[in-house]
Scaffold this motif. Sequence first.
Motif, PDB file in Angstrom:
ATOM      1  N   UNK A 629       0.810  -1.227   0.000  1.00 14.97           N
ATOM      2  CA  UNK A 629       0.000   0.000   0.000  1.00 14.97           C
ATOM      3  C   UNK A 629       0.832   1.261   0.000  1.00 14.97           C
ATOM      4  N   UNK A 630       1.923   1.294  -0.782  1.00 15.28           N
ATOM      5  CA  UNK A 630       2.757   2.489  -0.865  1.00 15.28           C
ATOM      6  C   UNK A 630       1.952   3.653  -1.442  1.00 15.28           C
ATOM      7  N   UNK A 631       2.056   4.821  -0.838  1.00 16.48           N
ATOM      8  CA  UNK A 631       1.251   5.986  -1.243  1.00 16.48           C
ATOM      9  C   UNK A 631       2.015   6.938  -2.172  1.00 16.48           C
ATOM     10  N   UNK A 632       3.181   6.507  -2.679  1.00 20.06           N
ATOM     11  CA  UNK A 632       3.953   7.401  -3.529  1.00 20.06           C
ATOM     12  C   UNK A 632       3.208   7.714  -4.816  1.00 20.06           C
ATOM     13  N   UNK A 633       3.486   8.878  -5.375  1.00 22.21           N
ATOM     14  CA  UNK A 633       2.854   9.294  -6.614  1.00 22.21           C
ATOM     15  C   UNK A 633       3.608  10.468  -7.209  1.00 22.21           C
ATOM     16  N   UNK A 634       2.886  11.366  -7.865  1.00 18.39           N
ATOM     17  CA  UNK A 634       3.571  12.484  -8.524  1.00 18.39           C
ATOM     18  C   UNK A 634       2.592  13.621  -8.792  1.00 18.39           C
ATOM     19  N   UNK A 635       3.162  14.856  -8.843  1.00 21.96           N
ATOM     20  CA  UNK A 635       2.450  16.030  -9.328  1.00 21.96           C
ATOM     21  C   UNK A 635       2.910  16.290 -10.764  1.00 21.96           C
ATOM     22  N   UNK A 636       2.004  16.746 -11.642  1.00 21.02           N
ATOM     23  CA  UNK A 636       2.349  16.825 -13.059  1.00 21.02           C
ATOM     24  C   UNK A 636       1.576  17.946 -13.728  1.00 21.02           C
ATOM     25  N   UNK A 637       2.211  18.600 -14.694  1.00 17.38           N
ATOM     26  CA  UNK A 637       1.549  19.532 -15.615  1.00 17.38           C
ATOM     27  C   UNK A 637       1.736  18.956 -17.014  1.00 17.38           C
ATOM     28  N   UNK A 638       0.622  18.589 -17.694  1.00 20.11           N
ATOM     29  CA  UNK A 638       0.676  17.884 -18.964  1.00 20.11           C
ATOM     30  C   UNK A 638      -0.092  18.675 -20.024  1.00 20.11           C
ATOM     31  N   UNK A 639       0.556  18.936 -21.179  1.00 22.68           N
ATOM     32  CA  UNK A 639      -0.056  19.697 -22.268  1.00 22.68           C
ATOM     33  C   UNK A 639      -0.065  18.874 -23.551  1.00 22.68           C
ATOM     34  N   UNK A 640      -1.105  19.105 -24.342  1.00 19.00           N
ATOM     35  CA  UNK A 640      -1.163  18.586 -25.718  1.00 19.00           C
ATOM     36  C   UNK A 640      -1.323  19.787 -26.638  1.00 19.00           C
ATOM     37  N   UNK A 641      -0.349  19.981 -27.570  1.00 16.70           N
ATOM     38  CA  UNK A 641      -0.363  21.137 -28.460  1.00 16.70           C
ATOM     39  C   UNK A 641      -0.548  20.667 -29.896  1.00 16.70           C
ATOM     40  N   UNK A 642      -1.640  21.110 -30.512  1.00 18.74           N
ATOM     41  CA  UNK A 642      -1.896  20.792 -31.919  1.00 18.74           C
ATOM     42  C   UNK A 642      -1.102  21.783 -32.774  1.00 18.74           C
ATOM     43  N   UNK A 643      -0.092  21.280 -33.487  1.00 20.06           N
ATOM     44  CA  UNK A 643       0.809  22.151 -34.236  1.00 20.06           C
ATOM     45  C   UNK A 643       0.109  22.797 -35.435  1.00 20.06           C
ATOM     46  N   UNK A 644      -1.045  22.242 -35.878  1.00 18.14           N
ATOM     47  CA  UNK A 644      -1.748  22.805 -37.024  1.00 18.14           C
ATOM     48  C   UNK A 644      -2.699  23.922 -36.605  1.00 18.14           C
ATOM     49  N   UNK A 645      -3.364  23.747 -35.446  1.00 20.24           N
ATOM     50  CA  UNK A 645      -4.394  24.715 -35.033  1.00 20.24           C
ATOM     51  C   UNK A 645      -3.965  25.594 -33.872  1.00 20.24           C
ATOM     52  N   UNK A 646      -2.806  25.285 -33.238  1.00 23.72           N
ATOM     53  CA  UNK A 646      -2.327  25.999 -32.037  1.00 23.72           C
ATOM     54  C   UNK A 646      -3.328  25.878 -30.874  1.00 23.72           C
TER      55      UNK A 646
END
Length: 769
Positions: A629-646
């Motif tokens: 039951x380890x409680x380790x994890x992570x904080x994250x900022x995740x982006x998806x950028x469409x190079x055609x439409x910005x």
Amino acid sequence: MKIGLRLTILFFTIAFLSISVIGYLSYHQAKNSLEKESFNRLTAVREMKAAQIEDYFHEIRSQVVTFSENHSVIGAMKEFKSGFEKIDSEIPHSDEAEEELKTYYETEFLPELNPNVKQVAILEDFWPTDERTKRLQQAYISSNPNPPDNKHFLTSLPDSSSYNTAHEHYHPIFRNFLEKFGFHDLFLIDDESGDIVYSVFKEVDFSTSLLTGPFRTTNFSRVYRAAIGSDQKNFISIVDFEPYKPSHNQPSSFIASPIYDKDERIGVLVFQMPIDKINNIMTSREDWSKVGLGESGETYIVGHDLTLRNQSRFLIEDRKHYLKMIEEIGVSEDTIAMIRNFNSTVGLQTVRTEGTMHAQSGETDTRIYEDYRGVSVLSAYKPLAIEGLDWVILSDIDEDEAFAAVGHLRDSIVFVFVILILVIIIVSFLFSSGITKPIKALTKSSKELAGGNLDAKIRVKRADEIGVLALSFKSMRDSIHDLVQDLKDINANLENKVAERTKELKLQKDLMEEKNNEIVDSINYAERLQQAILPTINKMEEKFEDIFVLYKPKDIVSGDFYWMASKGSKVLIAAVDCTGHGVPGALVSVVGSNGLHRCIKEFDLSKPADILDRLTDIVIETFEADGTGVKDGMDIALCSLDRETNLVEFAGANNPLWISKKNSNDVEGIIEIKGDKQPVGAYEHRKPFTNHSIQLEKGDSIYLFTDGFADQFGGERGKKFKYKPFRELIAKSSNLPMEQQRTSLDYSFEKWKGEFEQVDDICLIGVRI
């Protein structure tokens, strides 16, 4: 005179003088040392409490300026002013309501106030003449069903007036702010008319004018006039505690700052300061002994009027005895009555002492004098550096308590002195009566022995005390001879043991160095493995023409990592902060990187929120596979950028996305898209992650980061960098090419850190569209 009597007198005189001198010097040295130690302790407490109070007022000043610039406060000021102007047309006059308000003044407010004032207050002293004031006070005070101290729990009235609409929207926000930060009240005031258009607690100053109303001569009015008399946006005015009748004449202090809508001043924000926070700091939450103040020590603040600004310890611990004591030293009956009514000494107890007067003159020192109780105390005093307040701080402890140990020492010295004198008289008489010529022979032998001749002859042969003494000297000589030989043997044995132990320690040192080198080699290899899972800057530049990565592990390996992947016309990029740092954090980062790749390739996901939800399942499954039951994890900022439409899609776990608009270099140009307040991994109140979509233009920039930069300690005072300066730093350099931004940010970080240790891993990514 016989030699025996002479020797007795001589022994007695020498012993008497020796004991007297030693006792006298011991007593005075102990007293001086204890006095110095007591002053050092008082000075340490004084400096600690002065720093806490000065930091507290600095924090309050920052809060009032920050809050006056808040968009909600600006909006509330506009709406309350507008609603206040419309009261006459939107809330009808009622004779019954006016009578109800008079009844409130006469049966609730005045009976609570009059015991606390010298001159009896009457209705005419406070009765409002403005019809808007009457209607608002009737609606929110006299008709309010809540008890007097709970009027602020009324949020809305059963009408559709503009004022009620504003109150229903903003009142819960301001009430929660007050409950969180502990202020007594919050006011919004018209900068032209002086009308108090809003108050959280709704006392009888609510909706009156500070320029023409019944409270125009109070310190509240003075702090307001100072705020409107300045043309500076960040101006702060503060007034000292004074009796304030709307608060039943309890001492109150106020701090004010103007409210600006862009460059136009639209009102004034005022906080009514709490006394409880100051009391908690100065009394150490009524635990004086915890900071070394014993049974009678206290630290207190004195204002420019020479009265206390926090509770007296002696009122808190023994109220009955304190009231009797101040009555005996001549405090006026009116003052004693107010102290009794308020159960407080703030603004009431006068402290006209040597320490107070010297501190008011700007001196910092320590002295012994009589305090405000007429009791002799050791005191450390100094002026406080609080802008706008002429306060001094003093740390005292009763002289009797401080020197109690010296009194015990004096009594012990006198007792031992008497006993020793009696013993000396008896011993001197016994020894001197048996001493004769053989002493010379014994003296000669003893001198030879003292000179190092261990073969000296002891020739005195007697059956009396001298003979016994001679035998003792002979026995002592033999013992010394044996002891010298034993010491030689012991020394040789010790030298052998030391040599053996030194050899063992060297062997252990060599083993430790070998193990340490193996561990460092392993961690260095782990660093190369971790670098292999990170995308190269060349690969990232293939997707983005202008990009930088500022990556600074705290240790050899890092708990932070950055990640990038492509899916069609979309490029996904992330900044990730795993639990811990060093080797444990690096292990978690491998799980995170592998999980992100699985979400793209194995589960065919492209939406950031879906990826974080699936990554959460992967992390929980990975760390709970062994049942621990380890409680380790992570904080994250995740982006998806469409190079055609910005088009940018974003999801975050505790971390935000910052967007800098093209050609903007101030904080206002930074847009923050907040992530969800939950980590990736096990979490009790988990919910699906939120997906944000933002349409960007060419030239806009995005920033993803972990918390290492903002949490770094440094600067002159060793404090955290924090997010607001971090945001200002990014805004200032946002128009530079990305690589120059990286160099500038790295330089700023190292300059701030200085000689301090890096506290966490750092990962910061900047991309220009």
